[in-house]
Write an enzyme that holds these catalytic residues in place. Structure first.
Site, mmCIF file in Angstrom:
data_model
loop_
_atom_site.group_PDB
_atom_site.id
_atom_site.type_symbol
_atom_site.label_atom_id
_atom_site.label_comp_id
_atom_site.label_asym_id
_atom_site.label_seq_id
_atom_site.Cartn_x
_atom_site.Cartn_y
_atom_site.Cartn_z
ATOM 1 N N GLY A 1 0.849 -1.049 -0.148
ATOM 2 C CA GLY A 1 -0.188 0.142 -0.027
ATOM 3 C C GLY A 1 0.937 0.785 0.419
ATOM 4 N N SER A 2 0.676 2.107 0.805
ATOM 5 C CA SER A 2 0.990 3.521 0.638
ATOM 6 C C SER A 2 2.889 3.809 1.351
ATOM 7 C CB SER A 2 0.237 4.690 1.934
ATOM 8 O OG SER A 2 -1.443 4.697 0.740
#
Length: 483
Positions: free
Chosen positions: A216-217
């Protein structure tokens, strides 16, 4: 007649040379690898006839062999077993050892090449043979703090020392008690092992180094590194700031976390996109960079690379071929990008160390039975991943993310924490994977940390990485910074 004798003599001599050569290769050069081979059950059984060396944390045994009144002579016991199980592993009487019990079996059992003269000495003196002890890099206070902070969640916490690569904490949950697998009763060991294997929570998996999840981020740190190192972008480089973004060649739509634009305005900077953890500007940046630039940077950090600490670490992955839609998704850690918690701790540690990546390591030294050092492990530089200037710039961007951004729940009073959260989607019906990675103190980093929560629920339930993963990191860092 003499000619025939000479021929026979030459053949016999060559046979002796071949025998001597093969014996030397096996006993000198291949001894350690043959000993470590899980198929070599004879070595496993022989190891019970000696007092196996201890595995030590801060000088205290977390695994040791205790004398017993049965045919095996010694039984392996693990103090605080579940806390250290991913590190020690276990050595059963009817199967293959795991963890350090496997990776350093030769040293612990006293059969490694380095202990050859100790074996000769025990034969001459008649003393009982003993294995070497292994001192690991784990800080017991940090390990306990990480265990407590993770609570009942499924996931992992890894803490490293940025300047050296030493692993100071490595927790994986749910855990198991290795003592159940070392009793001298075949049926009990088999029953315990089968129960663990059938457990749907997979407690035998070391999530710190063998669980691969979409990052993810937190992967945005890799993409921003690629952008700044390219020389084509700065933190103030801008991108269009729509509320939705259609992936190239696809009907799929990307949105920012929480919906809407990334802050106000028609355009948004890279610095703001990282601070607020926005997906759309990162997708736009990824498309401009191209998959080669991102992949090259990811591989500098250690993706697509095998590591041994000396436990074998699963290879974090950045895909080799991506279309434009996949490329845009990869720029915020989705599609088929995968990472271990150790890998993401290495990303943060590299930034914290001025852009220089150190080899991760779990072993401080190996000690002979008389406690004299047989082998010590020194910090080892792997490579420079980015310039010191880029590392300093990203550090400040990560500090901003904690002070006034998407990682705000990692704030610690009086300490500058650099951090990045992640909330990664899995299959439609699966819970989100939540992340935090960062380091502290930001101006003089002592600890790099990575937190993984696999059972993070969905948005509107337990939600974002900032709601679960960041507070765990805060709790761990507070415990060690305040001691």
């Amino acid at each position: 007649m003499n000619r025939e004798l000479k021929r026979v003599s030459i053949v016999v001599m060559l046979m002796f040379v071949a025998l001597l050569t093969s014996t030397t290769i096996i006993q000198v050069f291949q001894a350690d690898s043959l000993t470590a081979d899980a198929r070599n059950t004879r070595t496993l059984y022989d190891s019970y006839s000696v007092e196996r060396g201890a595995i030590l944390v801060a000088g205290n045994p977390i695994a040791q062999s205790m004398p017993v009144a049965d045919d095996y002579k010694f039984q392996r016991t693990y103090s605080n077993g579940p806390l250290y199980a991913p590190i020690t592993g276990f050595i059963p009487i009817n199967g293959s050892p795991t963890g350090l019990e496997h990776a350093l079996n030769g040293e612990l059992s006293g059969t490694s090449n380095a202990q050859f003269f100790d074996k000769i000495n025990s034969l001459i003196t008649g003393q009982n043979a003993k294995g070497a002890s292994v001192e690991v890099t784990i800080d017991p206070a940090l390990q306990q703090a990480a265990w407590d902070a993770l609570g009942d969640l499924t996931g992992s916490v890894v803490v490293t020392e940025p300047k050296t690569g030493r692993i100071l904490a490595m927790v994986s949950k749910p855990g198991y008690d290795p003592n159940l697998l070392t009793v001298h009763d075949n049926q009990k060991v088999t029953d315990s092992y089968e129960s663990l294997v059938s457990d749907t929570s997979n407690p035998l998996i070391d999530r710190a180094i063998n669980a691969l999840n979409p990052p993810g981020s937190v992967f945005k740190l890799v993409v921003v590194t690629a952008a700044l190192e390219s020389g084509k972008f700065t933190p103030e480089s801008t991108f269009p700031n729509p509320g939705t973004f259609q992936l190239p060649g696809s009907s799929s739509i990307v949105i920012n976390s929480g919906g809407g634009t990334c802050g106000g305005g028609d355009t948004v900077t890279i610095a703001t996109a990282l601070r607020l953890s926005c997906n759309i500007p990162m997708a736009e940046l990824g498309l401009q960079l191209g998959d080669k630039a991102i992949r090259d940077t990811a591989e500098k950090f250690g993706f697509n690379t095998d590591y041994s600490i000396p436990l074998n670490v699963s290879q974090s992955a950045y895909p080799l071929e991506l279309d434009d839609a996949q490329l845009a998704l990869s720029a915020f850690g989705q599609t088929s990008v995968r990472a271990t918690p150790l890998q993401m701790a290495m990303v943060s540690a590299t930034i914290a160390n001025g852009g220089v990546e150190m080899a991760p390591n779990l072993i401080d030294q190996i000690l002979a039975p008389n406690l004299s050092p047989l082998q010590s492990f020194e910090p080892r530089t792997l490579k420079r991943v980015m310039s010191a200037e880029t590392a300093a710039t990203i550090t400040q961007m990560m500090v901003n993310g904690v002070q006034d951004g998407a990682a705000s729940n990692a704030r610690i009073d009086g300490v500058n924490v650099a951090g990045k959260t992640g909330t990664a989607e899995n299959a439609a019906d699966d819970p989100y994977t939540l992340w935090f990675t960062g380091f502290a103190p930001a101006e003089d980093p002592k600890y790099a940390i990575s937190v993984l929560v696999e059972d993070g629920g969905g948005l509107g339930q337990t939600g974002y990485g900032n709601l679960l993963a960041a507070p765990i990191a805060k709790q761990v860092l507070e415990a060690v910074l305040n001691k």
